[in-house]
Every structure is written in structure tokens, then in C-alpha cells.
Motif scaffolding. Structure first.
Motif, short mmCIF file in Angstrom:
data_model
loop_
_atom_site.label_atom_id
_atom_site.label_comp_id
_atom_site.label_asym_id
_atom_site.label_seq_id
_atom_site.Cartn_x
_atom_site.Cartn_y
_atom_site.Cartn_z
N ASP A 130 0.84 -1.20 0.00
CA ASP A 130 0.00 0.00 0.00
C ASP A 130 0.87 1.25 0.00
N THR A 131 0.48 2.21 -0.81
CA THR A 131 1.04 3.56 -0.76
C THR A 131 -0.09 4.50 -0.41
N ARG A 132 0.10 5.26 0.66
CA ARG A 132 -0.90 6.25 1.07
C ARG A 132 -0.24 7.62 1.05
N LEU A 133 -0.96 8.59 0.49
CA LEU A 133 -0.47 9.97 0.42
C LEU A 133 -1.52 10.88 1.04
N HIS A 134 -1.06 11.81 1.86
CA HIS A 134 -1.99 12.75 2.48
C HIS A 134 -1.36 14.14 2.50
N HIS A 135 -2.20 15.12 2.17
CA HIS A 135 -1.77 16.52 2.21
C HIS A 135 -2.90 17.36 2.76
N CYS A 136 -2.57 18.20 3.74
CA CYS A 136 -3.53 19.17 4.28
C CYS A 136 -3.34 20.48 3.53
N PHE A 137 -4.40 21.00 2.95
CA PHE A 137 -4.31 22.27 2.24
C PHE A 137 -3.86 23.36 3.22
N GLY A 138 -2.96 24.20 2.76
CA GLY A 138 -2.41 25.26 3.60
C GLY A 138 -1.09 24.86 4.24
N SER A 139 -0.76 23.57 4.22
CA SER A 139 0.53 23.14 4.76
C SER A 139 1.51 22.94 3.60
N THR A 140 2.77 22.78 3.94
CA THR A 140 3.79 22.57 2.90
C THR A 140 4.24 21.12 2.84
N ARG A 141 3.55 20.23 3.57
CA ARG A 141 3.99 18.83 3.65
C ARG A 141 3.04 17.88 2.92
N VAL A 142 3.62 16.91 2.24
CA VAL A 142 2.89 15.76 1.72
C VAL A 142 3.50 14.55 2.41
N VAL A 143 2.66 13.80 3.12
CA VAL A 143 3.14 12.63 3.85
C VAL A 143 2.82 11.39 3.03
N ARG A 144 3.80 10.50 2.94
CA ARG A 144 3.60 9.25 2.20
C ARG A 144 3.99 8.08 3.10
N GLU A 145 3.10 7.10 3.15
CA GLU A 145 3.39 5.85 3.84
C GLU A 145 3.39 4.71 2.83
N PHE A 146 4.39 3.85 2.93
CA PHE A 146 4.46 2.66 2.07
C PHE A 146 4.52 1.45 2.98
N SER A 147 3.57 0.53 2.83
CA SER A 147 3.53 -0.64 3.70
C SER A 147 3.58 -1.92 2.88
N ARG A 148 4.18 -2.95 3.50
CA ARG A 148 4.34 -4.25 2.86
C ARG A 148 3.81 -5.32 3.80
N ARG A 149 2.99 -6.21 3.23
CA ARG A 149 2.49 -7.36 3.98
C ARG A 149 2.48 -8.57 3.06
N GLN A 150 2.74 -9.73 3.65
CA GLN A 150 2.72 -10.96 2.87
C GLN A 150 2.37 -12.10 3.82
N ALA A 151 1.64 -13.09 3.31
CA ALA A 151 1.28 -14.26 4.11
C ALA A 151 1.14 -15.46 3.21
N PRO A 152 1.47 -16.64 3.72
CA PRO A 152 1.24 -17.85 2.94
C PRO A 152 -0.24 -18.02 2.62
N PHE A 153 -0.53 -18.59 1.47
CA PHE A 153 -1.90 -18.79 1.00
C PHE A 153 -2.72 -19.54 2.05
N ASP A 154 -2.18 -20.63 2.58
CA ASP A 154 -2.94 -21.46 3.51
C ASP A 154 -3.24 -20.74 4.82
N ASP A 155 -2.36 -19.82 5.25
CA ASP A 155 -2.63 -19.05 6.47
C ASP A 155 -3.86 -18.17 6.29
#
Length: 199
Positions: A130-155
Motif C-alpha cells: 500500500d502507498t498512502r499519500l496525504h496533504h492538508c491544504f495550507g501546509s507545505t507537507r505531503v506525507v507518504r506511507e508505504f507498507s508491505r504485507r505478505q502471508a502464505p496462502f494457507d494461512d
């Protein structure tokens, strides 16, 4: 900032090791048949299309300690604009599904983007990036989160609700929201980009 299918696909790993990183049970048979008939693999690549793509554009992101303010995002606000789409999708030769999709919403306070790579390789594994991006109008920051998950099929399959010993709703294995809820805790990278003031 943009989301581009071609840019995402260009980040799919190439080479023999990438092509062999995830194998289905019939892969050995395919390899033997190719060798028997003298067929060579041209331009091997990760056939699951797994991509670490986080978006395109000229913003310079740097690691940070503070991620997205989800409490702010949970506040009720008018949705001024919403869109969703699929950047690419493949059925992996009837061995599962690989999909890169996005959702974007714009509120009076700012914008939020979720881009999700979902992978199901039947009998082998599930993967969500997942890539999530968030920006509040009026601020100078764009925050980005990148997450990784994996699981065996049988789990993941063991998490299917059952009303009897042989009563499984296997269609839930195609439901990204179901898999998202049972696949486990992510490994998360937080980044921030500072916007240049407009002249």
C-alpha cells in the motif's frame, strides 16, 4: 504527483532470480517442457508483477518519524471529489491475480490517495503493498506511507468463516478487503516531501 501504470511496471524486477522468486506447483513441469523442446526464456521477469512503485513526479520524499494523521482523516467532511481506478491487472495465467489500483478523495481540508498492489498466487501466497499519500491544504507537507504485507496462502485460507467442516466460501480469497483484514501487520516506511512555495 501522478500515478502511472507504465512507471509501476518498469519497477517490476527482471532477471532469472526475479522470475523464480515465486513458483506455483506446476512451474517445474513448465521448465522441464521448455528444456525438452529447446525453448529459452527471453527477458525473464517477476511474473507476479510485484512492484514497489510509490508514485511518479518531482516531489522529493525523505524518511520521517511521523506518519499520516488518521484521526484527522476519520473526521466527517464533505467529499468534493472521488475517483478510483485500476492501473493494471493480470490473472497470472489462471494462477491468481495481480492488481494495482488506486482511490483518491479530496475534502475541504486536503486530499488522500491510496494505491494498492494486491497479489494472490493460488496455493502459494498473498501480498499487499500500500502507498498512502496525504496533504492538508495550507501546509507545505505531503506525507507518504508505504507498507508491505505478505502471508502464505494457507494461512489466509484458514481464516475463512465456516459453518461446517467442508463449508468454506472460497470467493472471499478474491475479496481484497477480506484478505486485507486477515493478512497481518505491515512493515511501514514513512516519508515526507516539502512543497515549494508558489511565486
Amino acid at each position: 504527483l501522478s500515478l502511472a501504470a507504465l512507471d509501476a511496471l518498469q519497477m517490476v524486477r527482471t532477471g532469472v532470480d526475479a522470475a523464480r522468486a515465486v513458483q506455483v506447483s506446476v512451474a517445474d513441469g513448465w521448465s522441464d517442457a521448455r528444456r525438452t523442446h529447446g525453448m529459452a526464456t527471453v527477458n525473464p521477469f517477476d511474473w507476479t508483477y510485484s512492484t514497489l512503485y510509490r508514485g511518479s513526479g518531482s516531489l522529493a520524499f525523505a524518511p520521517c518519524d511521523q506518519g499520516i494523521d488518521y484521526a484527522l482523516l476519520r473526521q466527517r467532511e464533505e467529499i468534493l471529489f472521488y475517483d478510483e481506478g485500476v492501473l493494471f491487472e493480470d490473472d497470472l495465467g489462471d494462477n491468481g491475480c495481480a492488481q494495482l489500483a488506486f482511490r483518491v478523495r479530496v475534502m475541504p481540508s486536503g486530499f488522500f490517495v491510496l494505491m494498492r498492489f494486491f497479489l494472490r498466487v493460488d496455493g502459494v501466497l498473498f501480498r499487499i503493498y500500500d502507498t498512502r499519500l496525504h496533504h492538508c491544504f495550507g501546509s507545505t507537507r505531503v506525507v507518504r506511507e508505504f507498507s508491505r504485507r505478505q502471508a502464505p496462502f494457507d494461512d489466509v485460507k484458514r481464516q475463512l468463516p465456516r459453518s461446517g467442516p467442508d463449508d468454506e466460501d472460497l470467493s472471499l480469497l478474491n475479496n481484497i478487503q477480506f484478505v486485507d483484514g486477515v493478512i497481518g501487520d505491515p512493515e511501514i516506511d514513512c516519508e515526507v516531501a516539502v512543497l515549494e512555495p508558489r511565486e
